[in-house]
Design an enzyme around this catalytic site. Structure first.
Site, PDB file in Angstrom:
ATOM      1  N   TYR A 179       6.973   8.547  -2.131  1.00 22.91           N
ATOM      2  CA  TYR A 179       5.615   8.015  -2.001  1.00 22.91           C
ATOM      3  C   TYR A 179       5.301   7.104  -3.189  1.00 22.91           C
ATOM      4  CZ  TYR A 179       0.560   7.975  -1.114  1.00 22.91           C
ATOM      5  OH  TYR A 179      -0.733   7.589  -0.856  1.00 22.91           O
ATOM      6  N   SER A 229      -2.570   3.353  -4.106  1.00 23.25           N
ATOM      7  CA  SER A 229      -2.902   4.726  -4.465  1.00 23.25           C
ATOM      8  C   SER A 229      -2.800   4.874  -5.974  1.00 23.25           C
ATOM      9  CB  SER A 229      -1.904   5.685  -3.791  1.00 23.25           C
ATOM     10  OG  SER A 229      -2.021   7.000  -4.297  1.00 23.25           O
TER      11      SER A 229
END
Length: 253
Positions: free
Chosen positions: A161, A148
């Site tokens: 995250y 990501s």
């Protein structure tokens, strides 16, 4: 001849979003595709759409956050198709919010899916990828990890995250160096903001703020990331695409 004719690809998190789009795209490139996820009904829909286009696909219902689940998923695919040439570790969870107030289980879910699931699947698939690189018609194999933009840019409210995705990036680079002599190419793809259901997993009280932020830009589509993955795995044997970072054109973070 399609670039992936005669090969087998396994895509995790394939019941929706980037995973489903990638499975469809690799099938169009000629691969037989195994779709791994937990939602049998959604997998069946994606498999049917691939078969309607003349592709070959198989749904594998599995929980890859356990070693046994990952091992069984890979074993089922190899038993069904006889080989494995491409692994796309796409399954992911994004549960954002302030670190101090995170409810019990939220961190663990992200670590289980984003880190442990990826590790278990990679280890289970690796002997088959090495075998494909040694004796397959393409004389190479591919392991693609979906990270990501959060693996590069840390922001408030995404601490855990970020932890998982920065970790995926570091793991991918180290594994790339380990496997390079064996012609198993390891790549990492870092999508920015993509129009998927990932943000909907966020706690309800935080969802409105997140949706307001992401609705302010024209988000990437899952097919945009599938295009990047297809470019990686269809590249000539002499080419190793180590990293692809794709942001939405409107995305500044």
């Amino acid at each position: 001849m399609n670039e992936l004719e005669g090969t087998v690809a396994l895509v995790t998190g394939a019941s929706s979003g980037i995973g489903a789009a990638t499975a469809r795209r690799l099938a169009r490139e000629g691969a037989s595709v195994a779709l791994v996820a937990r939602r049998a009904d959604r997998l069946a829909e994606v498999v049917a759409s691939i078969e309607d286009e003349g592709g070959v696909a198989r749904a594998v219902v599995a929980d890859i956050t356990t070693r046994a689940g990952a091992d069984a998923a890979v074993a089922e695919v190899v038993e069904a198709f006889g080989r494995l040439d491409v692994l796309v570790n796409n399954a992911g969870a994004m549960l954002v919010g302030p670190f101090a107030s995170a409810p019990e289980g939220e961190w663990e879910r992200m670590v289980d899916v984003n880190v442990l699931g990826l590790l278990y699947m990679s280890q289970a698939a690796l002997p088959h990828l090495v075998k494909a690189a040694e004796g397959g018609p393409r004389r190479t194999a591919d392991l693609v990890n979906i990270s990501s933009s959060a693996g590069r840019v840390a922001r408030p409210g995404t601490a855990v995250y970020n932890l998982t995705k920065f970790g995926v990036n570091g793991f991918s680079e180290a594994l790339r160096q380990e496997l390079q002599p064996l012609r198993v190419r390891v790549s990492v793809v870092e999508p920015g903001n993509v129009d998927t259901e990932l943000a909907s997993h966020t706690r309800e009280e935080l969802r409105a703020g997140i949706e307001q932020q992401i609705d302010s830009i024209e988000r990437l589509q899952p097919e945009d990331i599938a295009d990047a993955i297809a470019y990686i795995v269809t590249s000539a044997r002499r080419v190793a695409v180590n990293e692809v970072f794709v942001r939405a054109a409107d995305q500044s973070w």
